[in-house]
Design an enzyme around this catalytic site. Structure first.
Site, short mmCIF file in Angstrom:
data_model
loop_
_atom_site.label_atom_id
_atom_site.label_comp_id
_atom_site.label_asym_id
_atom_site.label_seq_id
_atom_site.Cartn_x
_atom_site.Cartn_y
_atom_site.Cartn_z
N HIS A 52 0.83 -1.20 0.00
CA HIS A 52 0.00 0.00 0.00
C HIS A 52 0.87 1.26 0.00
O HIS A 52 2.09 1.20 0.19
CB HIS A 52 -0.93 -0.01 1.20
CG HIS A 52 -2.00 -1.05 1.11
ND1 HIS A 52 -2.97 -1.24 2.07
CD2 HIS A 52 -2.26 -1.97 0.14
CE1 HIS A 52 -3.77 -2.22 1.72
NE2 HIS A 52 -3.36 -2.69 0.56
N GLU A 54 1.22 3.76 2.09
CA GLU A 54 1.94 4.08 3.32
C GLU A 54 3.21 3.23 3.44
O GLU A 54 4.27 3.74 3.82
CB GLU A 54 1.05 3.83 4.55
CG GLU A 54 -0.27 4.58 4.52
CD GLU A 54 -1.40 3.75 3.95
OE1 GLU A 54 -2.47 3.70 4.57
OE2 GLU A 54 -1.20 3.15 2.87
N CYS A 87 -1.28 -1.68 7.35
CA CYS A 87 -0.41 -0.50 7.29
C CYS A 87 -0.20 0.12 8.66
O CYS A 87 0.84 0.74 8.92
CB CYS A 87 -1.01 0.54 6.34
SG CYS A 87 -0.99 0.02 4.61
N ALA A 157 -20.68 11.62 -27.62
CA ALA A 157 -20.17 12.69 -28.47
C ALA A 157 -21.31 13.15 -29.37
O ALA A 157 -21.91 12.33 -30.09
CB ALA A 157 -18.98 12.21 -29.29
N TRP A 173 -15.79 11.02 -37.87
CA TRP A 173 -15.69 11.22 -36.42
C TRP A 173 -16.42 12.51 -36.09
O TRP A 173 -16.29 13.51 -36.81
CB TRP A 173 -14.23 11.30 -35.97
CG TRP A 173 -13.46 10.06 -36.15
CD1 TRP A 173 -12.55 9.78 -37.12
CD2 TRP A 173 -13.53 8.90 -35.30
NE1 TRP A 173 -12.02 8.54 -36.93
CE2 TRP A 173 -12.62 7.97 -35.82
CE3 TRP A 173 -14.25 8.58 -34.17
CZ2 TRP A 173 -12.40 6.73 -35.24
CZ3 TRP A 173 -14.04 7.34 -33.61
CH2 TRP A 173 -13.14 6.43 -34.13
N LEU A 207 -12.50 -1.67 -28.91
CA LEU A 207 -12.72 -1.30 -27.51
C LEU A 207 -11.48 -1.52 -26.64
O LEU A 207 -11.58 -1.90 -25.48
CB LEU A 207 -13.92 -2.06 -26.92
CG LEU A 207 -15.26 -1.82 -27.64
CD1 LEU A 207 -16.36 -2.65 -26.98
CD2 LEU A 207 -15.63 -0.35 -27.63
N GLU A 298 -20.02 3.24 -23.34
CA GLU A 298 -19.86 3.86 -24.65
C GLU A 298 -20.93 3.39 -25.61
O GLU A 298 -20.77 3.46 -26.82
CB GLU A 298 -18.46 3.58 -25.22
CG GLU A 298 -17.32 4.19 -24.41
CD GLU A 298 -16.00 4.15 -25.15
OE1 GLU A 298 -15.99 4.42 -26.37
OE2 GLU A 298 -14.98 3.84 -24.52
N GLY A 300 -24.52 2.83 -27.71
CA GLY A 300 -25.27 3.68 -28.61
C GLY A 300 -26.56 4.17 -27.97
O GLY A 300 -26.78 4.07 -26.76
N SER A 301 -27.43 4.67 -28.82
CA SER A 301 -28.66 5.32 -28.38
C SER A 301 -29.55 4.41 -27.55
O SER A 301 -30.08 4.81 -26.51
CB SER A 301 -29.42 5.82 -29.61
OG SER A 301 -30.65 6.37 -29.27
#
Length: 376
Positions: A52, A54, A87, A157, A173, A207, A298, A300-301
């Site tokens: 970790h 620490e 820790c 987008a 795009w 992807l 990501e 679609g509609s």
């Protein structure tokens, strides 16, 4: 608030961000050790199962701590043995007498244990320093340990007149190169990226993660495919990277049909159906059980609309590009039936606006008409 405490906690936060996307299902944590106003050691949690933050910081100290030394850590030190020792034991062994913590661990199984244990041993403990920033850094971890489900980030987008694709489905795009690079950074930090079978059939995406100048981490690919229409030669099945593809199918898909896909890196997730499609809430619960803490949506509609109506999205990244389709027949961001009045519309709180060359990115957290958000 002590200004010095805030200053050094910001340095710990900066370190913690280096671990984003690598530590799941653990949180990203940073730590610095300060002596007389100067950082003498630092560390961060690099990946799940490794030491970790620490411990990494303490390992940089060649000697025992001096009385005025302070350890700054973004998340409460653990006081239990998992894949690594606690820790708190390392902190005490090094002689640290003051610990400043950004946020307590929200995990109900360990909450408060580390801070309380150190305080009982005579260590001065301060908590809540830049707590909001620390919680934001680990928002996926917070939801995962408190609700048992992944934190879902939706990316879309749009053209300036509100379309994600033309009437023919063409979307490459909408945004520019800088925006697309940012999306790959989002993939690099997510446990999984999710789309519907419609996106696979239309675009045949890989992807995976493509970063300039360094190797990215490829997320698990999750495909919503209720009736299993996945082409045998789809890019998500033939990728050369090491990441797997998980296909969420209806629980009524015959086993014999699944057996036609003899791809080593494919896992089928049979899910109950709701209104003829994979039950998305049931899928989120299933992903949580498989230790998926974050999902980048990501889709679609169709998928976007369904996830919004089910209130399963925790955060939005919405790009607007200075382009116009100039008609009324494009593909919207979210398909299906929306709300009927502006009073029911979804607001975005904690809104941030950024420029990526000519594109504008809106980032915010949804308020689904009632002030309720999934990650609160």
């Amino acid at each position: 608030m002590n200004q010095g405490d805030e200053k050094f906690m910001r340095q710990a936060l900066h370190l913690a961000r280096r671990g984003l996307g690598r530590t799941s299902p653990n949180p990203a944590v940073g730590a610095v050790i300060v002596r007389r106003g100067r950082v003498i050691a630092q560390g961060y949690h690099r990946r799940a199962g490794s030491p970790h933050a620490e411990v990494n910081a303490l390992a940089c100290m060649k000697e025992f701590a001096e009385p005025e030394d302070t350890l700054y850590v973004t998340l409460e030190p653990c006081n239990h043995k998992g894949r690594t020792p606690p820790c708190t034991a390392a902190i005490l062994a090094k002689g640290i007498k003051r610990v400043v913590v950004g946020m307590r661990d929200p995990n109900p199984n360990v909450k408060g244990g580390g801070c309380d244990f150190l305080a009982e041993k005579g260590v001065e403990v301060r908590t809540g320093i830049l707590e909001a920033e620390c919680r934001r850094l680990n928002e996926a971890y917070v939801k995962f340990v408190t609700m048992g489900r992944p934190f879902v980030v939706a990316k879309a987008a749009l053209t300036l007149d509100g379309w994600t694709a033309t009437s023919t489905g063409n979307s490459r795009w909408i945004t520019g190169t800088a925006s697309r690079r940012f999306v790959h950074k989002l993939r690099d930090r997510a446990d999984a990226v999710m789309v519907g079978i419609g996106t696979v059939l239309a675009d045949d995406p890989l992807l995976n993660t493509r970063l300039n100048g360094r190797k990215g981490k490829d997320p698990i690919r999750i495909i919503l495919d209720t009736n299993l229409r996945m082409p045998y030669k789809a890019g998500v099945l033939s990728c050369s990277d090491s990441s797997m593809t998980w296909i969420a199918v209806g629980d009524d898909v015959p086993k014999t049909k699944l057996e036609h896909y003899s791809v080593e890196k494919v896992l089928f997730l049979p899910c109950p159906k709701k209104e003829g499609r994979v039950d998305l809430e049931a899928l989120m619960n299933l992903l949580g059980k498989r230790s998926i803490t974050s999902v980048l949506l990501e889709g679609g509609s169709t998928v976007m609309g369904a996830m919004i109506r089910e209130r399963l999205i925790d955060k939005f990244h919405i790009f607007k590009a200075p382009k116009l389709l100039g008609g009324g027949d494009g593909v919207p961001m979210a398909g299906g039936s929306g709300v009927r009045s502006m009073e029911e519309s979804i607001g975005l709180r904690d809104l941030e606006i950024r420029r990526f060359d000519e594109d504008v990115l809106f980032t915010g957290y949804p308020e689904y008409g009632t002030g309720h958000t999934e990650h609160d």
